[in-house]
Design an enzyme around this catalytic site. Structure first.
Site, mmCIF file in Angstrom:
data_model
loop_
_atom_site.group_PDB
_atom_site.id
_atom_site.type_symbol
_atom_site.label_atom_id
_atom_site.label_comp_id
_atom_site.label_asym_id
_atom_site.label_seq_id
_atom_site.Cartn_x
_atom_site.Cartn_y
_atom_site.Cartn_z
ATOM 1 N N ASP A 67 -14.216 -1.224 6.588
ATOM 2 C CA ASP A 67 -14.538 -2.656 6.497
ATOM 3 C C ASP A 67 -16.045 -2.877 6.612
ATOM 4 O O ASP A 67 -16.613 -3.741 5.953
ATOM 5 C CB ASP A 67 -13.839 -3.429 7.620
ATOM 6 C CG ASP A 67 -12.332 -3.367 7.488
ATOM 7 O OD1 ASP A 67 -11.834 -3.473 6.355
ATOM 8 O OD2 ASP A 67 -11.658 -3.192 8.518
ATOM 9 N N GLY A 68 -16.671 -2.065 7.482
ATOM 10 C CA GLY A 68 -18.116 -2.194 7.673
ATOM 11 C C GLY A 68 -18.858 -1.953 6.359
ATOM 12 O O GLY A 68 -19.817 -2.660 6.039
ATOM 13 N N GLU B 89 -17.714 -13.778 10.380
ATOM 14 C CA GLU B 89 -18.070 -14.754 11.404
ATOM 15 C C GLU B 89 -19.576 -14.971 11.507
ATOM 16 O O GLU B 89 -20.375 -14.179 10.989
ATOM 17 C CB GLU B 89 -17.551 -14.328 12.788
ATOM 18 C CG GLU B 89 -18.325 -13.265 13.533
ATOM 19 C CD GLU B 89 -18.098 -11.834 13.075
ATOM 20 O OE1 GLU B 89 -19.085 -11.244 12.582
ATOM 21 O OE2 GLU B 89 -17.025 -11.297 13.186
ATOM 22 N N ALA C 279 -11.291 -9.510 13.409
ATOM 23 C CA ALA C 279 -12.434 -8.668 13.785
ATOM 24 C C ALA C 279 -12.887 -9.013 15.221
ATOM 25 O O ALA C 279 -12.068 -9.027 16.148
ATOM 26 C CB ALA C 279 -13.541 -8.839 12.742
ATOM 27 N N TYR C 280 -14.145 -9.303 15.425
ATOM 28 C CA TYR C 280 -14.700 -9.598 16.764
ATOM 29 C C TYR C 280 -13.909 -10.736 17.430
ATOM 30 O O TYR C 280 -13.606 -10.703 18.629
ATOM 31 C CB TYR C 280 -16.177 -9.980 16.573
ATOM 32 C CG TYR C 280 -17.048 -10.029 17.808
ATOM 33 C CD1 TYR C 280 -16.579 -9.674 19.064
ATOM 34 C CD2 TYR C 280 -18.393 -10.425 17.701
ATOM 35 C CE1 TYR C 280 -17.406 -9.725 20.180
ATOM 36 C CE2 TYR C 280 -19.223 -10.471 18.794
ATOM 37 C CZ TYR C 280 -18.729 -10.126 20.038
ATOM 38 O OH TYR C 280 -19.556 -10.182 21.123
ATOM 39 N N SER D 261 -11.011 -9.467 19.339
ATOM 40 C CA SER D 261 -11.391 -8.781 20.587
ATOM 41 C C SER D 261 -11.712 -9.779 21.687
ATOM 42 O O SER D 261 -11.614 -9.470 22.872
ATOM 43 C CB SER D 261 -12.619 -7.899 20.369
ATOM 44 O OG SER D 261 -12.434 -7.027 19.308
ATOM 45 N N ALA E 103 -17.389 -15.327 26.798
ATOM 46 C CA ALA E 103 -17.610 -15.421 28.248
ATOM 47 C C ALA E 103 -18.045 -16.832 28.665
ATOM 48 O O ALA E 103 -19.153 -17.018 29.189
ATOM 49 C CB ALA E 103 -18.633 -14.367 28.698
HETATM 50 P P1 NAP Z 1 -18.929 -1.931 13.852
HETATM 51 O O1 NAP Z 1 -19.226 -2.405 15.219
HETATM 52 O O2 NAP Z 1 -19.349 -0.565 13.440
HETATM 53 O O3 NAP Z 1 -17.335 -2.039 13.523
HETATM 54 C C1 NAP Z 1 -16.537 -2.996 14.050
HETATM 55 C C2 NAP Z 1 -15.046 -2.713 13.751
HETATM 56 O O4 NAP Z 1 -14.522 -3.922 13.197
HETATM 57 C C3 NAP Z 1 -14.742 -1.598 12.728
HETATM 58 O O5 NAP Z 1 -13.612 -0.857 13.176
HETATM 59 C C4 NAP Z 1 -14.428 -2.371 11.460
HETATM 60 O O6 NAP Z 1 -13.516 -1.686 10.586
HETATM 61 C C5 NAP Z 1 -13.746 -3.590 12.051
HETATM 62 N N1 NAP Z 1 -13.705 -4.777 11.191
HETATM 63 C C6 NAP Z 1 -14.687 -5.336 10.450
HETATM 64 N N2 NAP Z 1 -14.229 -6.434 9.811
HETATM 65 C C7 NAP Z 1 -12.921 -6.556 10.153
HETATM 66 C C8 NAP Z 1 -11.904 -7.483 9.833
HETATM 67 N N3 NAP Z 1 -12.125 -8.544 9.045
HETATM 68 N N4 NAP Z 1 -10.674 -7.337 10.399
HETATM 69 C C9 NAP Z 1 -10.411 -6.295 11.229
HETATM 70 N N5 NAP Z 1 -11.347 -5.391 11.580
HETATM 71 C C10 NAP Z 1 -12.578 -5.517 11.046
HETATM 72 O O7 NAP Z 1 -19.591 -3.006 12.872
HETATM 73 P P2 NAP Z 1 -19.534 -3.130 11.311
HETATM 74 O O8 NAP Z 1 -18.669 -2.056 10.755
HETATM 75 O O9 NAP Z 1 -20.925 -3.305 10.809
HETATM 76 O O10 NAP Z 1 -18.782 -4.541 11.161
HETATM 77 C C11 NAP Z 1 -19.372 -5.738 11.586
HETATM 78 C C12 NAP Z 1 -18.279 -6.501 12.282
HETATM 79 O O11 NAP Z 1 -18.003 -5.875 13.514
HETATM 80 C C13 NAP Z 1 -18.654 -7.911 12.666
HETATM 81 O O12 NAP Z 1 -18.436 -8.807 11.613
HETATM 82 C C14 NAP Z 1 -17.730 -8.161 13.855
HETATM 83 O O13 NAP Z 1 -16.557 -8.854 13.481
HETATM 84 C C15 NAP Z 1 -17.322 -6.782 14.322
HETATM 85 N N6 NAP Z 1 -17.675 -6.607 15.735
HETATM 86 C C16 NAP Z 1 -16.660 -6.437 16.603
HETATM 87 C C17 NAP Z 1 -16.921 -6.353 17.954
HETATM 88 C C18 NAP Z 1 -15.772 -6.231 18.885
HETATM 89 O O14 NAP Z 1 -14.629 -6.167 18.403
HETATM 90 N N7 NAP Z 1 -16.006 -6.225 20.191
HETATM 91 C C19 NAP Z 1 -18.225 -6.430 18.434
HETATM 92 C C20 NAP Z 1 -19.261 -6.575 17.501
HETATM 93 C C21 NAP Z 1 -18.972 -6.679 16.141
HETATM 94 P P3 NAP Z 1 -13.875 -0.278 9.888
HETATM 95 O O15 NAP Z 1 -13.616 0.751 10.955
HETATM 96 O O16 NAP Z 1 -12.886 -0.160 8.760
HETATM 97 O O17 NAP Z 1 -15.299 -0.346 9.439
#
Ligand code: NAP
Length: 269
Positions: free
Chosen positions: A49-50, A127, A167-168, A171, A190
């Site tokens: 997804d990233g 987001e 995604a975030y 969480s 928070a």
């Molecule tokens: P990353 O921190 O390396 O990966 C974040 C995880 O989110 C990866 O496992 C990615 O899937 C998954 N993801 C991304 N979009 C998704 C969606 N629409 N539905 C379900 N899972 C999804 O960051 P990145 O790969 O550059 O992605 C950026 C995204 O990370 C941001 O948009 C944000 O939503 C998310 N993020 C999540 C957290 C958290 O959950 N605590 C914190 C910061 C950011 P893949 O493994 O397939 O790449």
């Protein structure tokens, strides 16, 4: 001549998958370009997804159909698992025969106005996040439409699209939303909810026609950080941030077997 663009996240397995795909596409009479081009009818994005998010930002939310090939990540946006029996030939055949549909995914945009009157627009597929610098808490005057709602205090707020709800947002305890529903989900990060500060502690859902107004209180750090799909932007002296549903869509290719809730089940349960 039919052009297909194929891009990867650069890992070894993605590069190997790319070589296989290029060979197969060429056998089927397509010309493959290794970057997104206006001449291409399809963008194939190999990675997770990233990688798909990165491509969407790099090519400024392209309007051509996108298909994701998952190489060992969560792969929520991704439609094809290259190691499944019959892949990638089945995918190319179904694509050629038009046996797929497009899943339009709406985006969210933040219009940031700084005190010198400059405006900038940031767009996200998942987001927009607003938070302070150096882990300081933020204090944000929040309005919905024309109604002032609250002064939010906490680490920040996240405004997710339906597609980004998994995604975030997820969480943080936000709800999973079927991407066919047009809304924005505002999820606190928070939140402080004490006698000193009063903030909403659950997500709120906004219809697509309502925007969220945010006026940050200048405090420690002086900077407000905005992140669109994890891409960070720092702003000094922000006057106002307006966050709204955007009609800019990306179109993902989905084959006949695709079912959103089945994907949720296999990826999350
Ligand atoms: P990353 O921190 O390396 O990966 C974040 C995880 O989110 C990866 O496992 C990615 O899937 C998954 N993801 C991304 N979009 C998704 C969606 N629409 N539905 C379900 N899972 C999804 O960051 P990145 O790969 O550059 O992605 C950026 C995204 O990370 C941001 O948009 C944000 O939503 C998310 N993020 C999540 C957290 C958290 O959950 N605590 C914190 C910061 C950011 P893949 O493994 O397939 O790449």
């Amino acid at each position: 001549m039919r052009y297909i663009s194929v891009i990867t996240n650069g890992t070894d397995v993605s590069e190997q998958t790319k070589e296989v795909l290029i060979e197969k596409f060429e056998k089927h009479g397509f010309t493959v370009l290794e970057q997104c081009s206006v001449d291409s009818e399809l963008l194939v994005c190999i990675g997770g997804d990233g990688a798909l998010l990165q491509a969407v930002h790099k090519y400024d939310f392209p309007s051509i159909p996108i298909v994701g090939v998952n190489t060992g990540h969560l792969g929520f946006f991704q439609e094809i698992a290259p190691d499944e029996p019959g892949m990638p030939d089945t995918f190319i055949q179904e694509y050629k025969e038009g046996r797929y549909r497009l899943q339009p995914l709406n985006t969210v945009q933040a219009v940031v106005t700084t005190q010198n009157g400059k405006q900038e627009i940031l767009r996200g597929l998942n987001e927009i996040v607003i938070r302070g610098s150096h882990s300081y808490s933020v204090h944000l005057d929040i309005s919905i439409g024309d109604s002032p709602i609250e002064k939010f205090s906490g680490d920040g707020i996240l405004v997710a699209t339906s597609a980004g709800s998994t995604a975030y947002n997820y969480s943080l305890g936000g709800s999973i939303v079927d991407p066919r529903i047009k809304l924005l989900q505002v999820t606190p990060i928070a939140p402080m909810n004490t006698t000193a500060y009063r903030s909403f502690t659950s997500s709120i859902l906004l219809p697509s026609e309502l925007s969220l107004g945010i006026v940050p209180e200048t405090g420690k750090g002086n900077y407000i950080f905005l992140l669109n799909d994890g891409i960070e932007h720092a702003y000094a002296h922000v006057q106002e941030i307006k966050i709204e549903f955007s009609e800019t869509v990306i179109n993902l290719i989905r084959f006949e077997s695709y079912d959103f809730w089945d994907k949720v089940k296999t990826k999350f349960l």
